[in-house]
Each structure stands twice: as C-alpha cells, then as structure tokens.
Write a protein that holds these residues in place. Structure first.
Motif, short mmCIF file in Angstrom:
data_model
loop_
_atom_site.label_atom_id
_atom_site.label_comp_id
_atom_site.label_asym_id
_atom_site.label_seq_id
_atom_site.Cartn_x
_atom_site.Cartn_y
_atom_site.Cartn_z
N LEU A 147 0.88 -1.17 0.00
CA LEU A 147 0.00 0.00 0.00
C LEU A 147 0.91 1.22 0.00
CD1 LEU A 147 -2.79 -1.02 2.55
CD2 LEU A 147 -2.92 -0.96 0.05
N LYS A 180 -3.32 -1.67 -10.64
CA LYS A 180 -3.74 -2.12 -9.31
C LYS A 180 -3.38 -3.58 -9.04
CE LYS A 180 -7.47 1.27 -9.03
NZ LYS A 180 -8.92 1.52 -8.87
N VAL A 222 -10.04 4.91 4.86
CA VAL A 222 -9.97 4.05 3.67
C VAL A 222 -8.73 3.17 3.74
CG1 VAL A 222 -9.71 4.03 1.15
CG2 VAL A 222 -11.32 5.61 2.23
N PHE A 223 -7.61 3.76 4.18
CA PHE A 223 -6.38 2.99 4.33
C PHE A 223 -6.58 1.82 5.29
CE2 PHE A 223 -2.57 2.19 6.90
CZ PHE A 223 -1.68 1.79 5.91
N LYS A 241 -9.32 0.29 6.08
CA LYS A 241 -10.17 -0.73 5.45
C LYS A 241 -9.37 -1.59 4.48
CE LYS A 241 -14.56 1.78 5.79
NZ LYS A 241 -15.63 2.49 5.04
N GLU A 242 -8.43 -0.96 3.77
CA GLU A 242 -7.58 -1.71 2.84
C GLU A 242 -6.70 -2.70 3.61
OE1 GLU A 242 -7.39 -1.93 -0.42
OE2 GLU A 242 -9.01 -0.49 -0.75
N GLY A 278 -1.13 -4.50 -5.11
CA GLY A 278 -1.33 -3.45 -4.13
C GLY A 278 -2.03 -2.27 -4.76
N LYS A 279 -1.98 -1.13 -4.11
CA LYS A 279 -2.61 0.05 -4.69
C LYS A 279 -2.10 1.31 -4.01
CE LYS A 279 -6.98 0.73 -3.92
NZ LYS A 279 -8.43 0.52 -3.76
N PHE A 296 -2.91 4.88 -2.03
CA PHE A 296 -3.92 5.42 -1.12
C PHE A 296 -3.68 6.90 -0.87
CE2 PHE A 296 -0.52 4.04 1.73
CZ PHE A 296 -0.42 5.09 2.63
N LYS A 354 -2.95 -11.28 -4.17
CA LYS A 354 -2.10 -10.10 -4.19
C LYS A 354 -0.61 -10.45 -4.09
CE LYS A 354 -5.10 -7.04 -5.01
NZ LYS A 354 -5.03 -6.29 -6.30
N LYS A 400 -8.57 -5.77 4.70
CA LYS A 400 -8.81 -6.75 3.63
C LYS A 400 -7.65 -7.74 3.56
CE LYS A 400 -10.19 -5.24 -0.42
NZ LYS A 400 -10.31 -4.35 -1.60
N TYR A 401 -6.44 -7.23 3.68
CA TYR A 401 -5.26 -8.11 3.65
C TYR A 401 -5.20 -8.98 4.89
CZ TYR A 401 -3.38 -5.58 -0.36
OH TYR A 401 -3.20 -5.05 -1.61
#
Length: 352
Positions: free
Chosen positions: A278, A293, A306-307, A309-310, A296-297, A299, A324, A313-314
């Motif tokens: 990230l 994407k 939002v970070f 929440k990302e 990763g992505k 932010f 990923k 997910k991991y």
C-alpha cells in the motif's frame, strides 16, 4: 574488439546517499565488454564498494570555489579519459556539468526528486541528456523547447535474483506484520502508519527499518507511548542491504506513506519478495507502478479510514491476500533491473 566507452558514475558518497544501492545494482549488471566503469565520490571514499578496481575509484575534492572545482574535475576527466559522466547527485549543483562542457565530455544526470529551481534549469541546459524516473516529470520539468528533446524516461528496476519470495505464503496465523523501509523522517511519514495501528487489531504489528532523524524519532516515540503501542511498533533502525531480502520475505504487508517520492525502489523490492504494497499517492512514480492495481494500490494520506479498510482486507481475506502476493511478484518482474541497465547502455551509446 571495439574500444570500451569510459563512464564515470558520480554520487556524493556511498555512506548515506539515497541512490547508492540503486547505483551499485546498475554497475553490477552493466556490460563490461562495452563499458569501462569509474566511480567518483566527494567524500568517504573508503565506503566505495569493491565492485570495481581501486584505480577506477576516484575522490572528487570540493573546495566551494567554483573555478577551482571546475578545473580540478576537468583534470580528473582528462587523466582518466572519461567520455561520459553519469551523475546520481540529488542536488542542483552544476559544477560537474560545467567541467564536462569545458572538457567536451557528455554529461548525463538522472532526475530522481521533485525539486526544481533556476539552478536545476541551468544544470539541465548544460547536460547532454537527462534521464528521469517519474513519468510526470516530463510535463512538469522538461516540456519546454530547450529540454524536451534531450530526455528519456527510465524507471528504476529491482534485482529479481536477489529480491525474491521465499514462497507464496498465506496470511500469518499469529501476528500480521506491516513493514516500512526508508529513512525515518517527516517526508517518509511513518507517523501516519503508526497512528492507524490504533484502529487495527492488536495482532497487527509494525516494523520500521531505516535511519531515524532524531527529532522525528522523538515525536514518533511520544505517539507510540501515548497510545500504548510499545509492544506493536518495533523500530529496527538501519539494516545492511544484503539482509533486506530475508527481512522482506517475512513481512505480510509493505506500507510507504511518504509525502513525496520519485519512483520508490523500496516498493519494487517488497513486491519482488512477494509482499503486497500500500503506497501513498506521493508522486507519479507510485501511480505508474500501480496503474493496473496489481500487487497493491495507491492510497490518499488524507483518508486514513480508507487505508485502514484496505489493511483489514489483507488481514482477514486469505484468498484476496494470496492473489495479491502472486500479483506482487508478477508486477516486480516488469521492473527487472536488467531492463533499466539496458536502457542506460543504449543511452550511453547514443550520446557519446
């Protein structure tokens, strides 16, 4: 056999200059049947790595007196019959560019940071050619008539034979390890990641690798203590570069929360080790790496929710995590160091 092209790589030093590991990787891969490599530093010559012979390791003294420094560097170029100077200096100083003009030596520099000024413009005018590692620099710095025809985009690469995954692993069953690598300071912005731990599960830990700036480290420790994070934030300090692959292989997620970056090699190294990333929207380099994407992505530093929440997910979605990690390795292979070296070799032959 054709005569080898003599290339002098200049860098402030190999003790703490940011590009030292990138430059070492390039020099190790360059075709020595076509190029004879020299290394020049302004101080700490004892830290020059033993990847070339001592007679091609050069101390370039600086007195601060412009005419004297130009003359000294011109004499060095003449003595060693240098044909190309490739500067990895992050500063706008153009003394070496002037000396190259005086000595009819091709001067090339790699633009790595987001700084710009009249001095950078003069340095660019004097240069025979400019390589840049962030795709957005083309329009930001080099779109004018005087510069646009002397530039080449060459993204950094990673040695995928050194940085590679131990295995494609699933999420750790005990602690989930987040890692950052880089100088611990205001720009690298480790404080952002530390603060997000407050809203993440207790088994999520953070490891910080890099040289700390004293005042920033003090502030960091204050936040850690205030929020009772002493058992979850592990400040590891500087580690030798040859130990970094093993360290990365044992992490679950790599985070780069920088405010400003070019094209971050630390991100490529993590990806090559199979570690998803990230990365903050710190410049065109990060957007370029994660344009599809994969692995990763990017932010936004202004939105920590939002970070978080990302990250979750991991942490919780094993299938998502496994996907990923595979994407990370595939993405890193697009940035194989050999591609960067080949691009520079072609450029050297073009500008000579």
């Amino acid at each position: 056999m054709d005569k080898k092209i003599k290339v002098l790589f200049t860098i402030p030093n190999f003790k703490n200059a940011g590009s030292r590991y990138v430059l070492v990787s390039i020099i190790k891969k360059i075709d020595t049947t076509r190029f004879e490599v020299f290394i020049g530093v302004e101080k700490y010559p004892e830290h020059i790595p033993n990847i070339i012979s001592k007679d091609r390791q050069i101390l370039i003294p600086r007195t601060g007196k412009i005419l004297k420094d130009i003359s000294t560097f011109s004499k060095i170029l003449k003595k060693h019959k240098i044909e190309i100077v490739h500067s990895w200096d992050y500063k706008s100083n153009f003394i070496k560019a002037l000396a190259c003009k005086r000595s009819s030596v091709a001067y090339l520099y790699t633009k790595k940071n987001d700084s710009w000024s009249k001095r950078w413009f003069v340095k660019s005018l004097l240069a025979k050619h400019i390589a840049y590692d962030n795709p957005e620099m083309k329009n930001k710095f080099f779109s004018g008539l005087l510069l646009r025809n002397k530039i080449t985009f060459i993204p950094h690469g990673v040695d995928i034979n050194t940085f590679k995954p131990k295995k494609l692993k699933e999420v750790a069953t005990e602690n989930f390890n987040i890692c950052t690598v880089g100088n611990i300071n205001k720009n690298k912005n480790q404080l952002f990641t530390v603060k997000t731990l407050i809203d993440l599960p207790d088994f999520v830990h953070l490891r910080l690798y890099g040289k700390p700036e004293p005042n920033y480290l003090k502030k960091l420790k204050e936040v850690i203590k205030k929020n009772n994070l002493e058992d979850r934030v592990h400040i590891k300090g500087v580690v030798p570069n040859d130990e970094l692959p093993l360290i990365l292989q044992n992490q679950d997620l790599f985070v780069l929360a920088s405010k400003n970056e070019g094209l971050p090699v630390s991100v490529l190294e993590a990806l090559a080790c199979g570690v998803p990333v990230l990365c903050s929207d710190s410049g065109g380099g990060s957007r370029f790496i994660f344009k599809d994407k994969l692995g990763g992505k990017v932010f936004n530093l202004k939105n920590s929710e939002v970070f978080i929440k990302e990250v979750l997910k991991y942490v919780h979605d094993k299938e998502f995590y496994k996907t990923k990690t595979k994407e990370a390795v595939q993405l890193a292979h697009q940035f194989d160091i050999c591609k960067e070296v080949t691009s520079y070799e072609k450029l050297y032959e073009k500008i000579i």
